[in-house]
Scaffold this active site. Structure first.
Site, PDB file in Angstrom:
ATOM      1  N   SER A  58       0.892  -1.090   0.070  1.00 25.21           N
ATOM      2  CA  SER A  58       0.101   0.080  -0.188  1.00 25.21           C
ATOM      3  C   SER A  58       0.915   1.091  -0.158  1.00 25.21           C
ATOM      4  O   SER A  58       2.100   1.129  -0.166  1.00 25.21           O
ATOM      5  CB  SER A  58      -0.831   0.133   1.318  1.00 25.21           C
ATOM      6  OG  SER A  58      -1.505  -1.393   1.407  1.00 25.21           O
ATOM      7  N   ASP A  79      -5.664   2.021   3.652  1.00 25.83           N
ATOM      8  CA  ASP A  79      -5.566   1.285   2.542  1.00 25.83           C
ATOM      9  C   ASP A  79      -5.892  -0.179   2.713  1.00 25.83           C
ATOM     10  O   ASP A  79      -5.695  -0.606   3.501  1.00 25.83           O
ATOM     11  CB  ASP A  79      -4.206   1.336   1.964  1.00 25.83           C
ATOM     12  CG  ASP A  79      -3.019   0.923   2.728  1.00 25.83           C
ATOM     13  OD1 ASP A  79      -3.114   1.661   4.097  1.00 25.83           O
ATOM     14  OD2 ASP A  79      -2.106   0.214   2.467  1.00 25.83           O
ATOM     15  N   ASP A  80      -6.363  -0.894   1.536  1.00 28.29           N
ATOM     16  CA  ASP A  80      -6.492  -2.368   1.423  1.00 28.29           C
ATOM     17  C   ASP A  80      -7.361  -2.773   2.495  1.00 28.29           C
ATOM     18  O   ASP A  80      -7.029  -3.565   3.433  1.00 28.29           O
ATOM     19  CB  ASP A  80      -5.128  -3.113   1.600  1.00 28.29           C
ATOM     20  CG  ASP A  80      -4.228  -2.718   0.556  1.00 28.29           C
ATOM     21  OD1 ASP A  80      -4.575  -1.913  -0.570  1.00 28.29           O
ATOM     22  OD2 ASP A  80      -3.109  -2.844   0.554  1.00 28.29           O
ATOM     23  N   ILE A  81      -8.363  -2.085   2.555  1.00 30.32           N
ATOM     24  CA  ILE A  81      -9.686  -2.505   3.586  1.00 30.32           C
ATOM     25  C   ILE A  81     -10.864  -2.611   2.843  1.00 30.32           C
ATOM     26  O   ILE A  81     -11.163  -2.222   1.741  1.00 30.32           O
ATOM     27  CB  ILE A  81      -9.661  -1.198   4.610  1.00 30.32           C
ATOM     28  CG1 ILE A  81     -10.070   0.072   3.960  1.00 30.32           C
ATOM     29  CG2 ILE A  81      -8.376  -1.224   5.499  1.00 30.32           C
ATOM     30  CD1 ILE A  81     -10.477   1.279   5.003  1.00 30.32           C
ATOM     31  N   TYR A 103       3.445  -6.096   2.809  1.00 33.72           N
ATOM     32  CA  TYR A 103       3.285  -7.348   3.347  1.00 33.72           C
ATOM     33  C   TYR A 103       4.368  -7.974   3.462  1.00 33.72           C
ATOM     34  O   TYR A 103       5.143  -8.355   2.614  1.00 33.72           O
ATOM     35  CB  TYR A 103       2.192  -7.975   2.483  1.00 33.72           C
ATOM     36  CG  TYR A 103       0.678  -7.175   2.528  1.00 33.72           C
ATOM     37  CD1 TYR A 103      -0.006  -7.303   3.415  1.00 33.72           C
ATOM     38  CD2 TYR A 103       0.641  -6.383   1.611  1.00 33.72           C
ATOM     39  CE1 TYR A 103      -1.361  -6.631   3.557  1.00 33.72           C
ATOM     40  CE2 TYR A 103      -0.518  -5.522   1.571  1.00 33.72           C
ATOM     41  CZ  TYR A 103      -1.460  -5.767   2.521  1.00 33.72           C
ATOM     42  OH  TYR A 103      -2.746  -5.070   2.345  1.00 33.72           O
TER      43      TYR A 103
END
Length: 833
Positions: free
Chosen positions: A10, A341-343, A236
Site C-alpha cells: 500500500s 488502504d486495502d480495507i 506485506y
C-alpha cells in the site's frame, strides 16, 4: 488492489520531529508554497560553477588576509556529492583539516551535527579543540570551523562575510551554506538554515573531503526541493528487524533522507490488533527507534491501520486510537498517520446509519483526530492514505474524501496504478484536482517486492518527472522485505527528492553501490555482475532482463550454431564470476546486503554452475563424446535442481515466520533461456537422455484462471520448464486447467509440474483431481493433487483421451496463486520418467 498484487503494498508518509530536529512548517503550504510562487524550484538545477577572478574571498586569500582569489577550478575536479547541491562555486586552493582544528559552536548548536563533524575531522586526522562561542569574536588556533545556525552561533555571520558568502537564513528549511577559504588562516563555515541544515552541511563536508584531509576552497548553497524524502515500511511479509531499522537511520542521515513511516502490514499491533498497546521489549524497541531516528534528523511517523474492523463514528474506537497514539507520543513521536488502504469498502451497520458514504465516515474520523488530538497537542499535521489511493482521474470517493477532510491533512497517492512505471506532471496535476488536496505526496511502490517475494529488485529509480516538486510535498519509497538490499533504491530517492532536476538515475545508483561495496575493486565488479541478474522491474514494459548476461548468452548461441569458438569466451568468463558471487561478495562493506541477498547469490551460483556443465556437454557433443555429454548433462540437472530449492523465509498475515518457503528467482529468465536451448541441442543427438525435460504429446492448454502479466496458458505445453503459466489470483473450487490433445490417444503417462521447483511447494493447486475424457462428457479419474509440486502418474491400463483436466477441489493455503511449468501427457512411459 490490482490483479498484479497479492496482498501487496500500500502507500504511506512522515513528518515527525524530535528534540534534535527543527519542526517542519505546518501551515498551508508554508515554505513550499513560497518556493513555488517565487519559481525557485524550477530555477534550481544543481549547478556547479567556477568562480571568476573577481570572486571575493573563497580562494587563496581574502581582502582581510591580503590575498586575491586564485583561478577557477574545473567542476570535474570536485569530488562527487550526492544529493547534487543546488549551487556550488569552486575556487583554486585547498584548506587542510589535518593538525590543529578549532570547532566553534553555539551553546545550542545541534548535538548530532557536532557529533558528525567530530567523526569527519577525526577521519581527516584533525586534533580538535571545541570552543563554545558567546559573542561574534573568538580566539582559536589552527583551521577554524564554525558550525550551527544564526540563532545558536553568533560567529557564523562575520566569518561568512569574511569569505564573501551569504548566510543560510534566506534558504528553505533544511538548507545550508558550506564555505571554505582563508581569512587570516584556513576557515570553514557550516551554516544551517536550521538544525537539520547544519547536520546536512556536515554530510556534504564529508563527501567533499572524499577520505582525505584537504578540502577544496568552495561555496555550497543548498536546500531540498521536496519537504518529505524517505521510506515507508508499508509492505506485506516479514517486517524489518529492529536492528535493520536502526541501521537504516544513519544511512538516511548521510543521504539527507528525512522521513521514515512505521507501518509494516504484517505487524499485528498495527493492523489486526491495532487496539492493543505495546509491552515490554516491543515498547523499549520503539523508544530506541524514535531516539535513533531523531539523532539522524529522520522524522519518525507512526502509522496505524485500523480500517479492517473500525467503526468510524465510534467514541470507543476514537479513544482506542488516541490511547495508542499517546503511548508512542510519550516516546517522542510527534507525527501520526492513519492508513486506510486495502480495507473493506462497505460500511458497518452502525456507520451506515450515521454516514452516507465510506469517504464521509473516514473524513469524520480523520478530522476528529486532527482537531481533538493533533491540533490540541500542537503536533504535526495528520497524514493518511485513502482507500482509493491510485489513479489521477476523479471519482465520487476522491471528491468526498478530499473535500471532506481538513485541508492541512497530508494525503498519499501511488500514481496511476498501485505500481507506477512513470509519474508524470500531467498525472500529478490531475491528481491534485481529483483529491482536492494541496498536500499530496507519493507513496511510491518501488522497489517493493511483497507481490514478487521470490525477487529482489536492484534497478535504479526511473520515470519520475523532474518537476514534481512543484506538485507534491515529497516521496516515500515502499522498499523491499529485504532492508539492506533496498538501500541502493533509497539512495536514489534521496538524490531525486532533494534535487529532481539534477537527478541522474544511473549515476546515483552507482554511487550507492560504491558505498555498499566498499573500496575493494574486485568486490565492486562482482556486485555489478550480481546486480545485472536482478535488474528487471516487472511493472515496467521494456524493463531489461539481465542485459549483460543476455548479451553473452546470445553471442554464445550464435557462435555454437555457426560452429565457431569465437563468441563463447565472454559467457564462460561471466559464468565463472557468477559461480564465485557468494564468496566474492562476502567482503562487501555492507554485511546486511550480503545477508539479505545470500539466497539469490547462491541460486545464481548454482544456475551458473549448471550452465557450465551444459557448456561441457555441448563441447562433448561437438567432439562426439556422447557418454561425456550425458554425464555433464546429469551434473547440470543436479545443479539446476539445487538452484530451485526454497531458501527464502516468509511470513503470512498470521504473523508466523517460516524458513525456506520461497524459491529465489534470479537472472530474470535468461538462465532458463540458455538451459532450454542447450537441452534442445542434446535432444537432437541423444533424445532419450534421462536428463532431458519430458515433452508430451501435442496439445493446447486453457484455464478458467486469469493469467498474471504475460504468463499465458500456452507456456504449460511448450516443452520448456523455464517458462510457465502463472495465475493472477488464488484458485477457487471448480476452477479448471485443461489440455486438449491435437490427436486423441491412448494415454499411459501424465505429468503436471507446478510451482518453481520439483522439490518445493509454492504457487500451485493444493487440492484437486486429475481426469481424462474422450468426449468431455464422461471423465475417468487419473489421480488427486494433495500438496506436492509435481504430479506424475503411470497408467497400468491405457485411457483413451482427447482432453485431460485438473479441477480444483479446495482452497490454497495463504491465498497462493498457481504456476504450471509443464502439463504433459504421453502414450508411452518416457525413459527419463
Amino acid at each position: 488492489m490490482t490483479p498484479d498484487q497479492r496482498p501487496t503494498s500500500s502507500p504511506r508518509p512522515t513528518d515527525s520531529t524530535g528534540p534534535a530536529s527543527t519542526p517542519r512548517a505546518t501551515g498551508p503550504r508554508s515554505d513550499l508554497t513560497r518556493r513555488r510562487a517565487l519559481g525557485l524550484a524550477a530555477a534550481a538545477g544543481g549547478g556547479v560553477v567556477a568562480a571568476s577572478a573577481a570572486a571575493p574571498a573563497l580562494a587563496a586569500g581574502t581582502a582581510a588576509g591580503g590575498g586575491t582569489p586564485g583561478p577557477a577550478t574545473p567542476a570535474k575536479e570536485l569530488p562527487p556529492v550526492h544529493p547534487v547541491p543546488q549551487k556550488v562555486t569552486v575556487f583554486d586552493g585547498n584548506v587542510s583539516l589535518a593538525g590543529k582544528v578549532s570547532v566553534i559552536v553555539g551553546k545550542d548548536t545541534d548535538d548530532s551535527a557536532l557529533a558528525a563533524l567530530r567523526e569527519v575531522l577525526e577521519d581527516a586526522g584533525a586534533s580538535i579543540s571545541l570552543i563554545t562561542a558567546t559573542s561574534e569574536k573568538t580566539t582559536a588556533q589552527g583551521t577554524r570551523i564554525h558550525l550551527g545556525t544564526s540563532e545558536d552561533n553568533p560567529t557564523l555571520a562575520p566569518n561568512l562575510e569574511a569569505l564573501g558568502a551569504k548566510g543560510a537564513d534566506d534558504l528553505e528549511a533544511e538548507g545550508y551554506v558550506l564555505a571554505a577559504g582563508r581569512s587570516k588562516s584556513a576557515l570553514v563555515v557550516l551554516a544551517g538554515r536550521d538544525a537539520a541544515g547544519s547536520f546536512y552541511a556536515v554530510q556534504t563536508l564529508r563527501l567533499l573531503l572524499a577520505g582525505t584531509s584537504r578540502l577544496r576552497q568552495v561555496e555550497v548553497r543548498d536546500w531540498p526541493l521536496m519537504q518529505i524524502r524517505g521510506s515507508i515500511e508499508g509492505f506485506y511479509g516479514i517486517p524489518w528487524s529492529h536492528q535493520a531499522r536502526l541501521d537504516h537511520f544513519p544511512f538516511y542521515g548521510r543521504r539527507k533522507l528525512n522521513t521514515y513511516i512505521y507501518t509494516p502490514k504484517d505487524d499485528l499491533l498495527l493492523r489486526s490488533k491495532w487496539r492493543d498497546l505495546y509491552e515490554g521489549e516491543a515498547l523499549e524497541d520503539m523508544a530506541e527507534l524514535v531516539e535513533t531516528a531523531t539523532k539522524n534528523h529522520v522524522h519518525f511517523t507512526y502509522a496505524l491501520s485500523p480500517g479492517n474492523d473500525i467503526t468510524y463514528g465510534s467514541d470507543a474506537d476514537f479513544a482506542a486510537t488516541v490511547k495508542k497514539f499517546d503511548q508512542v507520543r510519550d516516546l517522542g513521536v510527534t507525527s501520526f498517520y492513519i492508513a486506510l488502504d486495502d480495507i473493506p469498502t462497505e460500511l458497518g451497520e452502525e456507520d451506515a446509519a450515521q454516514f452516507d458514504s465510506l469517504a464521509a465516515a473516514q473524513a469524520h474520523y480523520l478530522n476528529r483526530l486532527q482537531d481533538e488530538y493533533v491540533k490540541a497537542n500542537d503536533l504535526e499535521p495528520l497524514q493518511t492514505v485513502p482507500t482509493e489511493y491510485w489513479g489521477s482521474g476523479p471519482s465520487d470517493y476522491k471528491t468526498a474524501f478530499g473535500t471532506g477532510i481538513d485541508p492541512d491533512i497530508r494525503v498519499q497517492w501511488t500514481g496511476e496504478g498501485v505500481f507506477s512505471p512513470q509519474v508524470t506532471v500531467d498525472s500529478a496535476s490531475k491528481a491534485e484536482e481529483s483529491y482536492h488536496s494541496e498536500h499530496l505526496y507519493v507513496w511510491d511502490n518501488f522497489p517493493v517486492n511483497d507481490g514478487r517475494r521470490d525477487r529482489i529488485f536492484l534497478n535504479p529509480l526511473e520515470g519520475r518527472a523532474d518537476t514534481l516538486h512543484e506538485h507534491f510535498d515529497g516521496f516515500t519509497s515502499n522498499p523491499m522485505i529485504e532492508p539492506y538490499a533496498s538501500l541502493p533504491a533509497l539512495a536514489n530517492y534521496a538524490d531525486y527528492c532533494w534535487n529532481p532536476p539534477a537527478y541522474e538515475a544511473e549515476d546515483s545508483f552507482a554511487d550507492a553501490l560504491d558505498e555498499l561495496a566498499g573500496d575493494d575493486r574486485q568486490v565492486r565488479r562482482a556486485l555489478d555482475v550480481f546486480v545485472d541478474l536482478n535488474v528487471n522491474w516487472p511493472y515496467r514494459d521494456g524493463s531489461p532482463k539481465a542485459p549483460a548476461l543476455a548479451a553473452d548468452v546470445e553471442a554464445y548461441r550464435k557462435a555454437y550454431e555457426a560452429g565457431t569458438q569465437g563468441g563463447r569466451a565472454d559467457l564462460r568468463t561471466r559464468l565463472n564470476r557468477i559461480t564465485e558471487l557468494p564468496r566474492a561478495l562476502e567482503a562487501m562493506a555492507s554485511q546486511g546486503f550480503v545477508d539479505d541477498t545470500k539466497s539469490w547469490m547462491t541460486a545464481a551460483s548454482q544456475w551458473a554452475q549448471g550452465i557450465k556443465e551444459q557448456d561441457r556437454m555441448l563441447t562433448a557433443l561437438e567432439e562426439g563424446g556422447l557418454k561425456k555429454a550425458s554425464r555433464a548433462a546429469a551434473s547440470a540437472k543436479a545443479n539446476f535442481r539445487a538452484a530451485t530449492a526454497a531458501t527464502v523465509p516468509d511470513q503470512g498475515d498470521d504473523g508466523v515466520y517460516e524458513e525456506d518457503q520461497i524459491t529465489p528467482s534470479v537472472g530474470d529468465g535468461v538462465f532458463e533461456v540458455f538451459i532450454a536451448w542447450a537441452w534442445a541441442q542434446l535432444r537432437d543427438v541423444l533424445p532419450d537422455d534421462p536428463s532431458l525435460p519430458f515433452v508430451g504429446l501435442p496439445a493446447t492448454a486453457s484455464t478458467t484462471l486469469d493469467q498474471y502479466q504475460d504468463h499465458a496458458p500456452a507456456l504449460m505445453v511448450d516443452g520448456d520448464e523455464s517458462t510457465m503459466f502463472w495465475s493472477s489470483r488464488a484458485p477457487k473450487k471448480g476452477d479448471t486447467i485443461t489440455l486438449e490433445l491435437t490427436n486423441p490417444s491412448d494415454l499411459r503417462f501424465v505429468q503436471l509440474k507446478m510451482a518453481k521447483s520439483d522439490e518445493t511447494a509454492g504457487d500451485q493447486v493444493y487440492a484437486g483431481v486429475v481426469e481424462a475424457s474422450a468426449d468431455q462428457e464422461t471423465w475417468t479419474k487419473i489421480g488427486t493433487l494433495a500438496g506436492d509440486p509435481v504430479f506424475t502418474k503411470e497408467l497400468a491400463q491405457p485411457v483413451r483421451a482427447g482432453w485431460v483436466r485438473v479441477t480444483v477441489t479446495g482452497k490454497n493455503p495463504g491465498g497462493k496463486w498457481v504456476q504450471v511449468r509443464e502439463f504433459a501427457v504421453s502414450d508411452e512411459v518416457p525413459s527419463g520418467g
